[in-house]
Write an enzyme that holds these catalytic residues in place. Structure first.
Site, mmCIF file in Angstrom:
data_model
loop_
_atom_site.group_PDB
_atom_site.id
_atom_site.type_symbol
_atom_site.label_atom_id
_atom_site.label_comp_id
_atom_site.label_asym_id
_atom_site.label_seq_id
_atom_site.Cartn_x
_atom_site.Cartn_y
_atom_site.Cartn_z
ATOM 1 N N TRP A 1 52.597 21.837 34.929
ATOM 2 C CA TRP A 1 52.753 22.542 35.999
ATOM 3 C C TRP A 1 53.810 23.683 35.503
ATOM 4 C CZ3 TRP A 1 48.908 23.839 38.783
ATOM 5 C CH2 TRP A 1 48.183 22.710 38.970
ATOM 6 N N LYS B 1 50.875 17.882 49.847
ATOM 7 C CA LYS B 1 51.551 16.640 49.242
ATOM 8 C C LYS B 1 52.195 15.815 50.307
ATOM 9 C CE LYS B 1 50.958 18.660 44.965
ATOM 10 N NZ LYS B 1 49.522 18.193 44.411
ATOM 11 N N ASP C 1 59.683 24.520 41.372
ATOM 12 C CA ASP C 1 58.346 24.203 42.253
ATOM 13 C C ASP C 1 58.406 22.874 42.589
ATOM 14 O OD1 ASP C 1 55.890 23.738 42.589
ATOM 15 O OD2 ASP C 1 54.829 24.188 40.820
HETATM 16 N N1 PMP Z 1 52.647 22.603 41.256
HETATM 17 C C1 PMP Z 1 52.752 21.574 41.364
HETATM 18 C C2 PMP Z 1 53.920 20.557 40.856
HETATM 19 C C3 PMP Z 1 51.320 20.766 41.692
HETATM 20 O O1 PMP Z 1 51.497 19.669 41.767
HETATM 21 C C4 PMP Z 1 50.397 21.694 42.047
HETATM 22 C C5 PMP Z 1 49.098 20.984 42.635
HETATM 23 N N2 PMP Z 1 48.993 19.782 42.242
HETATM 24 C C6 PMP Z 1 50.451 23.242 41.893
HETATM 25 C C7 PMP Z 1 51.652 23.501 41.609
HETATM 26 C C8 PMP Z 1 49.599 24.073 42.033
HETATM 27 O O2 PMP Z 1 49.307 24.038 43.448
HETATM 28 P P1 PMP Z 1 48.202 24.743 44.514
HETATM 29 O O3 PMP Z 1 47.013 24.253 44.231
HETATM 30 O O4 PMP Z 1 48.932 24.641 45.769
HETATM 31 O O5 PMP Z 1 48.418 26.320 44.077
#
Ligand code: PMP
Length: 361
Positions: A102, A196, A172
């Site tokens: 991520w 989450k 994030d």
């Molecule tokens: N950052 C992290 C740490 C994630 O776990 C996720 C989704 N699993 C995201 C970003 C992307 O998030 P979204 O699908 O809400 O855009």
């Protein structure tokens, strides 16, 4: 009723109490004579609710007054470019620390809007260890330093907020928000998708230091501008009112159950239970992450023989242990243990793992 233990990484399990409360007031919310999702976001009732929810979150997470709290849409993925557009001036450089999938995605998506500098990258370890702080190549002139406190796929977590000097730290927190107390003052900005630890998908939380909002000087549409969302109390356009309401119920649920200190204790115990089972299996199960970097929220693990994966998942599902399949990028298994997962769920998983090993080990 056949609700089960749901180990999904997100959208993830929500607390039963929250779902029951939502169910009880689904048709008629307070004295609206309608559902909370059927009333105007600009009406007095919803505006009051939004203010209550923000106050509850501020109390829960200790958010100081000079931080703005925004309830947005578009997921964490939309924040990847937006934070660069809002926190960096054109041509400025930003430092990114990569500890998994991520963080890497965040850097790539910011690249059209800021000069991305990879200050540290744990890729060489196969994302099995955090990049040691001493090796980070930070630029004191950078617009911000970005990192991912918990990597949902690789299962790595920073257990301390890194020191980065005076450059604003941007994090994030999608997969560990509200899982333990955090000193908000250490950050320029925190963001997280809700799906989450907060509520349903479709809602994104942004907590941003107010003085940083003035940095957005490039031309851009109002909806891209954090300052505009702040000025309009996150109601620049029609928000995800139902998600917002459910987030509010979850904040109250966390407070009722002892707040973030209690969540941290519960989450620590749950993670310890599962890692102990993995490490004590004599190699039948394996987690590749360095012990000090292991996530309390997302625990990837692998069976000694991948040919057993299908059977493991099918048997687990049969007894109500859901969504243990690992991310497609890694294979194997992954158990996500967010706030809503009780100790009993983890105990049930560990009992199953021991039993499975006895029969197939
Ligand atoms: N950052 C992290 C740490 C994630 O776990 C996720 C989704 N699993 C995201 C970003 C992307 O998030 P979204 O699908 O809400 O855009």
């Amino acid at each position: 009723m056949s609700r089960t233990w749901n180990f999904a990484a997100g959208p993830a399990a929500m607390p039963d109490e929250v779902l029951r409360q939502a169910q009880a007031e689904l048709l008629e919310w307070r004295d609206a004579r309608a559902s909370v999702m059927e009333i105007s976001h600009r009406g007095q009732a919803f505006m009051a609710l939004a203010a209550e929810i923000e106050a509850d979150l501020r109390a829960l997470a200790g958010i100081p007054p000079h931080y703005k709290v925004l309830f947005l849409q578009g997921g964490a993925t939309l924040q990847f470019p937006l934070l660069a557009m809002n926190l960096a001036r054109p041509g400025q450089r930003a430092d990114y620390v990569l500890s998994g999938h991520w963080g890497d995605k965040a850097a790539r998506e910011a690249a059209p809007y800021v000069e991305v500098h990879i200050a540290a990258d744990a890729r060489a370890s196969g994302y099995a260890a955090l990049p040691p702080r001493a090796d980070w190549q930070l630029d004191p002139q950078a617009a911000y330093v970005h990192y991912t406190p918990n990597e949902t796929i690789h299962g790595l977590e920073f257990h301390q907020v890194p020191q980065v000097g005076d450059v604003p730290l941007v994090a994030d927190f999608s997969s560990s928000i509200l899982s333990a107390p955090v000193d908000i003052n250490r950050f320029g900005m925190i963001y997280a998708g809700a799906q989450k630890n907060i509520g349903p998908s479709g809602l994104t939380l942004v907590i941003v230091r107010e003085d940083l909002l003035a940095r957005a000087t490039r031309p851009m549409a109002a909806i891209f501008r954090y300052a505009e969302h702040a000025a309009q109390d996150s109601m620049l356009n029609t928000p995800n009112t139902f998600g917002w309401y459910l987030a509010g119920l979850t904040f109250q649920w966390i407070a009722r159950h002892g707040g973030l200190v209690a969540m941290a204790a519960r989450n620590g115990r749950k993670a310890d239970t599962l890692y102990a089972a993995i490490d004590g299996s004599g190699g039948f199960y394996r987690n590749p992450v360095a012990p000090g970097a292991r996530s309390r929220m997302n625990v990837p693990f692998f069976l000694v023989d991948p040919a057993l994966d299908g059977r493991f998942l099918a048997e687990a599902e049969e007894i109500g242990l859901l969504a243990l399949k690992g991310h497609r990028a890694l294979g194997g298994m992954r158990a996500s243990l967010y706030n809503a997962m009780p100790q009993e769920g983890v105990d049930a998983l560990v009992d199953f793992m021991c039993d499975f090993q006895r029969r197939h080990g």
